[in-house]
Every structure is written in C-alpha cells, then in structure tokens.
Design an enzyme around this catalytic site. Structure first.
Site, PDB file in Angstrom:
ATOM      1  N   PRO A   2       0.818  -1.210   0.000  1.00 16.81           N
ATOM      2  CA  PRO A   2       0.000   0.000   0.000  1.00 16.81           C
ATOM      3  C   PRO A   2       0.857   1.267   0.000  1.00 16.81           C
ATOM      4  O   PRO A   2       1.799   1.390   0.778  1.00 16.81           O
ATOM      5  CB  PRO A   2      -0.801  -0.104   1.307  1.00 16.81           C
ATOM      6  CG  PRO A   2      -0.574  -1.474   1.834  1.00 16.81           C
ATOM      7  CD  PRO A   2       0.689  -1.983   1.221  1.00 16.81           C
ATOM      8  N   GLU A   3       0.532   2.188  -0.905  1.00 16.96           N
ATOM      9  CA  GLU A   3       1.181   3.493  -0.951  1.00 16.96           C
ATOM     10  C   GLU A   3       0.111   4.548  -0.674  1.00 16.96           C
ATOM     11  O   GLU A   3      -1.002   4.212  -0.268  1.00 16.96           O
ATOM     12  CB  GLU A   3       1.856   3.690  -2.324  1.00 16.96           C
ATOM     13  CG  GLU A   3       2.910   2.615  -2.611  1.00 16.96           C
ATOM     14  CD  GLU A   3       3.565   2.734  -3.982  1.00 16.96           C
ATOM     15  OE1 GLU A   3       3.653   3.861  -4.506  1.00 16.96           O
ATOM     16  OE2 GLU A   3       3.972   1.705  -4.531  1.00 16.96           O
ATOM     17  N   LYS A  59       2.366   7.167   4.268  1.00 16.00           N
ATOM     18  CA  LYS A  59       1.697   5.864   4.271  1.00 16.00           C
ATOM     19  C   LYS A  59       1.172   5.492   5.651  1.00 16.00           C
ATOM     20  O   LYS A  59       0.782   4.355   5.886  1.00 16.00           O
ATOM     21  CB  LYS A  59       2.677   4.784   3.778  1.00 16.00           C
ATOM     22  CG  LYS A  59       3.262   5.057   2.398  1.00 16.00           C
ATOM     23  CD  LYS A  59       4.292   3.989   2.037  1.00 16.00           C
ATOM     24  CE  LYS A  59       5.086   4.385   0.797  1.00 16.00           C
ATOM     25  NZ  LYS A  59       6.215   3.471   0.561  1.00 16.00           N
ATOM     26  N   ARG A 267      14.235  -4.295  -6.371  1.00 15.17           N
ATOM     27  CA  ARG A 267      12.851  -4.502  -6.784  1.00 15.17           C
ATOM     28  C   ARG A 267      12.708  -4.190  -8.268  1.00 15.17           C
ATOM     29  O   ARG A 267      13.629  -3.676  -8.893  1.00 15.17           O
ATOM     30  CB  ARG A 267      11.924  -3.594  -5.958  1.00 15.17           C
ATOM     31  CG  ARG A 267      12.121  -3.818  -4.465  1.00 15.17           C
ATOM     32  CD  ARG A 267      11.322  -2.872  -3.649  1.00 15.17           C
ATOM     33  NE  ARG A 267       9.899  -3.170  -3.747  1.00 15.17           N
ATOM     34  CZ  ARG A 267       8.954  -2.373  -3.262  1.00 15.17           C
ATOM     35  NH1 ARG A 267       9.295  -1.241  -2.700  1.00 15.17           N
ATOM     36  NH2 ARG A 267       7.697  -2.710  -3.357  1.00 15.17           N
TER      37      ARG A 267
END
Ligand SMILES: [Zn+2]
Length: 277
Positions: A2-3, A59, A267
C-alpha cells in the site's frame, strides 16, 4: 504494497464508517504487530473512547479518538485494516481487533507482520514515532510552491526513483506510483535529479498530484502479487490504468515502444525506453 492512494482510500472508508463509534474492547494477539506497545497498554488507551475521525500522512494512518488519543496504523508490506460485522469468522493472521459499539469490529490483518499498530498522543507522536516526524512533503496535504519543489529536486544528486521513494523527501510514494509518476513526467528512473531542466521539473511537479488523485479515484492498485484491499475487502482498480508498472513487454500507451522491466534497488522498476529520458 500500500502506498499513498491505498492508505488514503482506507482512510476515507474509515472516516465514513467508524466515526462516532465507541471502542468497547480490544484483543491484541499478534506480538509483532504491537511491538511498540503491549496489549494492556493498547487496551487501556482506547477502551471506552469514541472514534472522532481518521487522518493520514505519507503511508501512515491515524485513527483519532476522543481525549487526544491516536491509534497509528502502518500497513507496510501486507497489512490490511478490515471493517467486519462482530462475530464473523476471523481471517488467518488477524492480529489486532477493536470491538466497536453498533456491532462491528475493526481488524488488523497482516500475514507478513511488517505492519504495526500503536497508540500515542499528538504531542508525543514525534518522540514515539521518529519515522513519522521525519516524513517529507505529502503531495495531498502540504502546499508546496513550484520554486521550493524545484529546490527539493535539483538541489540533490539522486536518481529520480530513489528520490521519489525516499519518505523523508516525498511522503507516500513507493515502487508503483514512482514508476507511474516518472512515466507521466517522461523522465527515466535513473536520471540524476540535479540535471533536470526547469521544464522537466515542471512536468514532475504536475505529474505527482495528477497520478495520485487519479489513483485515489480508482481506489488504489491491487496487483496480482499484492494483498491490497480496502476497508470492506474490495480490490482497487487503478492497476487497469497503469501505463508502465507491471506491464513489461506491453506497448507504452503514449509511444508504442515496449515497456521494460529492470532490477533497481532490489525490486522491479518499469519504464518506457521510447518516451522517458
Ligand atoms: Zn513511451
């Protein structure tokens, strides 16, 4: 993961559903999820208090209770906050449950347990959570004149993706939305921030809120490998509007070149070699 758009979606749901509800009991069974506190401290801080609203910074999510108590929720990798009828069978990895009057529960579910829940007060927040005190510009909350944004970007020699994902610089962006913002601004992830022209800075300045607002309207992104769902367990739909993120090998909607995936800081990063410079 989640951002900002996903956390903001949960915040809006929480504000709409939980405001005015009183906490009647607390169960905190996941030791790692409440690692900054204890089950007894958590219960003592929130039991009997009424939820007054929900806020967000970067966040981080804050549930505001009467008596100046904050319940801070950081979802991190796989955390979910879920609104469920009392007594409904619990999902695996349910670590914290707030029982509310009116017959509902607010549950913190987190398979990978990187997320956390803790209580504090507004005046102790900086001491209790230095990570929150150090957060940088929140593009939805903080007005930032273009000249100051320009100084923020061109005053450093950082690769753009690393700069955008640094929570101390821009609060709330992560792997997904930095890719989408950089595509919208037609900039490569590995451009050095100090080399941006005023026109490029302007594109980046506009792209950040543009992408975030569109993502919130679509209630966030739920990718195949991600666990993000909203407060009622529904996935977001912004993944269908992604221009580059998780679209390796597919044509760029702007120029038609195939989107490339590279490994960056451990990533996947996605970009278009045709229109991002
Ligand atoms: Zn392109």
């Amino acid at each position: 993961v989640p951002e900002l758009p996903e956390v903001e979606t949960v915040r809006r749901d929480l504000e709409a559903l939980a405001t005015g509800r009183r906490v009647t009991g607390v169960e905190a069974t996941g030791a790692r999820s409440i690692r900054r506190t204890s089950a007894a401290t958590l219960a003592a801080a929130v039991e009997g208090r009424t939820i007054m609203g929900a806020e967000r910074r970067g966040k981080y999510l804050f549930c505001r209770l009467d008596g100046d108590v904050l319940v801070v929720v950081h979802l991190r990798m796989s955390g979910q906050l879920r609104w469920t009828p009392a007594g409904q069978p619990r999902m695996a990895h349910t670590h914290v449950v707030l029982h509310l009057d009116g017959g509902h529960e607010l549950r913190f579910v987190d398979p990978r347990t990187f997320g956390e829940v803790f209580t504090t007060t507004p005046d102790r927040l900086a001491a209790d959570a230095p990570g929150i005190a150090r957060l940088g510009w929140d593009p939805l909350l903080d007005p930032l004149p273009r000249a100051r944004f320009s100084a923020l970007v061109t005053g450093r020699r950082r690769q753009l993706k690393a700069l955008l994902c640094d929570q101390g610089v821009v609060a709330g962006l992560g792997n997904i939305y930095s890719d989408e913002v950089l595509h919208a601004a037609r900039l490569r992830f590995d451009r050095t921030s100090a080399t941006l022209t005023p026109r490029e800075v302007g594109r980046l300045y506009r792209a950040i809120p543009e992408v975030l607002v569109a993502a919130i309207e679509a209630r966030g992104s739920s990718l195949a490998d991600a666990q993000y769902v909203d407060l009622l367990g529904r996935p977001g739909s912004f993944q269908h509007q992604h221009q580059v993120h998780a679209r390796a090998g597919q044509p760029c909607p702007r120029c038609g070149r195939l989107v490339i995936r590279v490994r960056y800081q451990g990533r996947s990063t996605y970009f278009c070699p045709g229109c991002q410079r």
